[in-house]
Design a protein around this motif. Sequence first.
Motif, PDB file in Angstrom:
ATOM      1  N   THR A   1       0.838  -1.204   0.000  1.00 14.70           N
ATOM      2  CA  THR A   1       0.000   0.000   0.000  1.00 14.70           C
ATOM      3  C   THR A   1       0.870   1.249   0.000  1.00 14.70           C
ATOM      4  O   THR A   1       0.410   2.327   0.375  1.00 14.70           O
ATOM      5  CB  THR A   1      -0.922   0.027   1.240  1.00 14.70           C
ATOM      6  OG1 THR A   1      -0.103  -0.120   2.410  1.00 14.70           O
ATOM      7  CG2 THR A   1      -1.952  -1.083   1.211  1.00 14.70           C
TER       8      THR A   1
ATOM      9  N   ILE B   1      -0.768   3.996  -1.763  1.00 12.71           N
ATOM     10  CA  ILE B   1      -2.221   4.092  -1.575  1.00 12.71           C
ATOM     11  C   ILE B   1      -2.543   4.988  -0.380  1.00 12.71           C
ATOM     12  O   ILE B   1      -2.072   4.728   0.727  1.00 12.71           O
ATOM     13  CB  ILE B   1      -2.822   2.681  -1.319  1.00 12.71           C
ATOM     14  CG1 ILE B   1      -2.384   1.675  -2.382  1.00 12.71           C
ATOM     15  CG2 ILE B   1      -4.343   2.740  -1.209  1.00 12.71           C
ATOM     16  CD1 ILE B   1      -2.843   2.016  -3.780  1.00 12.71           C
ATOM     17  N   PRO B   2      -3.357   6.013  -0.562  1.00 16.70           N
ATOM     18  CA  PRO B   2      -3.736   6.840   0.590  1.00 16.70           C
ATOM     19  C   PRO B   2      -4.797   6.117   1.436  1.00 16.70           C
ATOM     20  O   PRO B   2      -5.607   5.356   0.897  1.00 16.70           O
ATOM     21  CB  PRO B   2      -4.337   8.094  -0.055  1.00 16.70           C
ATOM     22  CG  PRO B   2      -4.849   7.634  -1.383  1.00 16.70           C
ATOM     23  CD  PRO B   2      -3.981   6.482  -1.821  1.00 16.70           C
ATOM     24  N   PRO B   3      -4.808   6.347   2.738  1.00 19.75           N
ATOM     25  CA  PRO B   3      -5.870   5.751   3.566  1.00 19.75           C
ATOM     26  C   PRO B   3      -7.212   6.414   3.272  1.00 19.75           C
ATOM     27  O   PRO B   3      -7.257   7.578   2.888  1.00 19.75           O
ATOM     28  CB  PRO B   3      -5.415   6.049   4.994  1.00 19.75           C
ATOM     29  CG  PRO B   3      -4.493   7.218   4.892  1.00 19.75           C
ATOM     30  CD  PRO B   3      -3.864   7.160   3.534  1.00 19.75           C
ATOM     31  N   THR B   4      -8.288   5.662   3.442  1.00 18.98           N
ATOM     32  CA  THR B   4      -9.630   6.229   3.279  1.00 18.98           C
ATOM     33  C   THR B   4      -9.951   7.071   4.508  1.00 18.98           C
ATOM     34  O   THR B   4      -9.951   6.546   5.619  1.00 18.98           O
ATOM     35  CB  THR B   4     -10.674   5.105   3.145  1.00 18.98           C
ATOM     36  OG1 THR B   4     -10.410   4.373   1.957  1.00 18.98           O
ATOM     37  CG2 THR B   4     -12.095   5.663   3.073  1.00 18.98           C
TER      38      THR B   4
ATOM     39  N   VAL C   1     -15.727   7.956   2.773  1.00 15.43           N
ATOM     40  CA  VAL C   1     -16.175   7.487   1.457  1.00 15.43           C
ATOM     41  C   VAL C   1     -16.964   8.570   0.733  1.00 15.43           C
ATOM     42  O   VAL C   1     -17.319   8.414  -0.428  1.00 15.43           O
ATOM     43  CB  VAL C   1     -17.050   6.214   1.572  1.00 15.43           C
ATOM     44  CG1 VAL C   1     -16.234   5.068   2.137  1.00 15.43           C
ATOM     45  CG2 VAL C   1     -18.294   6.464   2.407  1.00 15.43           C
ATOM     46  N   LEU C   2     -17.234   9.683   1.443  1.00 11.55           N
ATOM     47  CA  LEU C   2     -18.043  10.747   0.840  1.00 11.55           C
ATOM     48  C   LEU C   2     -17.163  11.694   0.032  1.00 11.55           C
ATOM     49  O   LEU C   2     -15.980  11.827   0.319  1.00 11.55           O
ATOM     50  CB  LEU C   2     -18.747  11.537   1.949  1.00 11.55           C
ATOM     51  CG  LEU C   2     -19.718  10.760   2.817  1.00 11.55           C
ATOM     52  CD1 LEU C   2     -20.205  11.635   3.967  1.00 11.55           C
ATOM     53  CD2 LEU C   2     -20.908  10.288   1.989  1.00 11.55           C
ATOM     54  N   PRO C   3     -17.766  12.369  -0.954  1.00  7.99           N
ATOM     55  CA  PRO C   3     -17.027  13.431  -1.628  1.00  7.99           C
ATOM     56  C   PRO C   3     -16.621  14.458  -0.573  1.00  7.99           C
ATOM     57  O   PRO C   3     -17.434  14.829   0.265  1.00  7.99           O
ATOM     58  CB  PRO C   3     -18.045  14.031  -2.599  1.00  7.99           C
ATOM     59  CG  PRO C   3     -19.241  13.154  -2.576  1.00  7.99           C
ATOM     60  CD  PRO C   3     -19.160  12.251  -1.401  1.00  7.99           C
TER      61      PRO C   3
ATOM     62  N   ARG D   1     -16.029  17.508   1.621  1.00  6.29           N
ATOM     63  CA  ARG D   1     -16.662  18.818   1.755  1.00  6.29           C
ATOM     64  C   ARG D   1     -16.533  19.212   3.215  1.00  6.29           C
ATOM     65  O   ARG D   1     -16.408  18.355   4.096  1.00  6.29           O
ATOM     66  CB  ARG D   1     -18.136  18.759   1.326  1.00  6.29           C
ATOM     67  CG  ARG D   1     -18.988  17.999   2.303  1.00  6.29           C
ATOM     68  CD  ARG D   1     -20.297  17.499   1.736  1.00  6.29           C
ATOM     69  NE  ARG D   1     -20.839  16.547   2.690  1.00  6.29           N
ATOM     70  CZ  ARG D   1     -21.863  16.791   3.490  1.00  6.29           C
ATOM     71  NH1 ARG D   1     -22.512  17.926   3.431  1.00  6.29           N
ATOM     72  NH2 ARG D   1     -22.268  15.887   4.370  1.00  6.29           N
TER      73      ARG D   1
ATOM     74  N   GLN E   1      -7.149   1.049   6.592  1.00 10.23           N
ATOM     75  CA  GLN E   1      -7.761   2.180   5.873  1.00 10.23           C
ATOM     76  C   GLN E   1      -7.194   2.326   4.466  1.00 10.23           C
ATOM     77  O   GLN E   1      -7.877   2.804   3.555  1.00 10.23           O
ATOM     78  CB  GLN E   1      -7.559   3.490   6.661  1.00 10.23           C
ATOM     79  CG  GLN E   1      -8.351   3.566   7.971  1.00 10.23           C
ATOM     80  CD  GLN E   1      -9.854   3.725   7.769  1.00 10.23           C
ATOM     81  OE1 GLN E   1     -10.409   3.375   6.728  1.00 10.23           O
ATOM     82  NE2 GLN E   1     -10.534   4.229   8.788  1.00 10.23           N
TER      83      GLN E   1
ATOM     84  N   THR F   1      -9.258   1.708   0.695  1.00  8.46           N
ATOM     85  CA  THR F   1      -9.176   2.504  -0.534  1.00  8.46           C
ATOM     86  C   THR F   1      -9.154   1.577  -1.765  1.00  8.46           C
ATOM     87  O   THR F   1      -9.815   1.863  -2.777  1.00  8.46           O
ATOM     88  CB  THR F   1      -7.912   3.392  -0.504  1.00  8.46           C
ATOM     89  OG1 THR F   1      -7.955   4.202   0.670  1.00  8.46           O
ATOM     90  CG2 THR F   1      -7.817   4.273  -1.735  1.00  8.46           C
TER      91      THR F   1
END
Lengths: 95, 487
Positions: free
Chosen positions: A46, A49-52, A55-57, A59, B377, B381
């Motif tokens: 990873t 890969i950035p961490p989540t 999950v929303l756009p 804002r 996390q 992704t």
Amino acid sequence: MPLTLAEVQHIAELARLELAEEELTHFREQLSSVLDYAAQLRAVDTSAIPPTATVLPLRTVLREDAAQPSLPREALLANAAESEAGCFKVPPVLD
Amino acid sequence: MELHTLTLTEAAAKLHSGEVTSVALTEAMLQRIEAHNPALNAFLSVTADAALESARQADARIRSGAASPLTGVPIALKDVICVKGLPTTAGSLILKGYRPPYNAAVVEKLSSAGAVILGKTNLDEFAMGSSTENSAYGPTRNPWDMSRVPGGSSGGSAAAVAARLAFGALGTDTGGSVRQPAALCGVVGLKPSYGRVSRYGLIAFGSSLDQIGVFGRTAEDAAVLIETIAGHDPRDGTSMPTPVPNYRAVLSRPLHGLRVGLPKEYFVSGVQADVSAGVNAAVKVLESLGATAREVTLPHTDLALSTYYIIAPAEASANLARFDGVRFGPRAEADSMWDEYRRTRGAGFGPEVKRRIMLGAYALSTGYYDAYYLQAQKVRTLIKADFDAAFNDVDVIACPTSPTTAFKIGEKVDDPLAMYLADVFTLPGSLAGIAGLSVNCGFDGDGLPIGLQLLGPAFTEERLLRVAHQYQQATEWHKRQPPAFSH
């Protein structure tokens, strides 16, 4: 690698859970088997890969910084085991 | 007329035409609850007087011509949703006796729609589980076979709808807790996209995953319910301002040209043969209705279980820190506050909740955060990107909801990993925050329901409801009743 009993005790302390001796032994086995399974995650590359974060756009949610009506104090204290003078009451924090 | 055999939509139509009253429907459901709940244990509390009072008000409202589609319809709520003044336990001893001082956003919406709330349904403690056996108040049973689990964690809501003790119900889905019990009980369960429904007044479990969903016997019933509870709420910062569609308006649109993706990772040898066969047959029905099916790939599927069981427990360990015997719930006696915390929590939480709090505390603790939580996390992704890529090529994904039909009570209760695998096909969609639905697509050799899961991109609930509705128009499965509950 299985957790040690001392590690399980440490986690229980972090989580503020009083556990009986047999619970500690039982959880030691069960938590070890879940963590063993989850060890598969470490094998995933990873590095790019950035961490989540959500999950929303993305804002920014803002509201006006103004006082708004809130629940009455008595309603919020009604479920407490103990209250006094409009406050929640707890056992001594310091010896 | 056997009122309980009506679907929610049929009952609403009869209410609005004046053919039945809300009081009659409510009394019929209350009588069924009284007769069947002692064995089924779907409801933890029944609020008969309040329900009848709401029913009388609903009847007046219908006569005045100001009714909405849910006015006067008796429904049930999972006992993790706060209703002002009513017991709200989260299935836990640590909230025994708790009566919230306010209503959840969804309760406000249901009340203004005039829905009748029959009571609160059983669940795995704090919505953690896949069988409803983790409830501190005893397991709920599966209406199709009382020796089996109804699934979980919203097992009480799913069983109540399947057994015709309510015309619809609300549940919550963090990793599959609406879809999996819907599959095991043979009803429709919709997990809306993350951000679709306000969680204000929902007792939190995994805040990046939790979503309130609905149960009905038909997709049309589910559409009425979701339409009522969806929408923006400034009190939940994750609730999205996306307009709420008229879900029912598009149900009748045909499926011509719909592209259905079959993820190869979900059609594997570990799946019960009857389940694969049922799902494959359902896909054939969709094709006969004009859809085209093709294989797609979600390559990180096998990492979803590990990812979920790091992230959800980590969030749970933080969320459940508030249960300390100070502001609500019973308190254990102790000489110091710290001992009071430890004893209250040690006595108040059941084994699965303790396991998850400890797993989460471990994954977030010094020295392990990067290896477990942060890595999970990052893998999340990748799992989300799998779905984004697949939805470039297809409109919906079809697959089994659960790898098996309902299992026996006691079968998996002391083997956490085996229990966690019950959600292996619902967890990936939860991690991605997308919309998911389960619809009954047949029965196995033992007469137990099989669930077809439909997944769509975020905020495509109307698409999933339409596919499920068209499927139900072409099939008869949803008309079957659990034999022990048909009268």
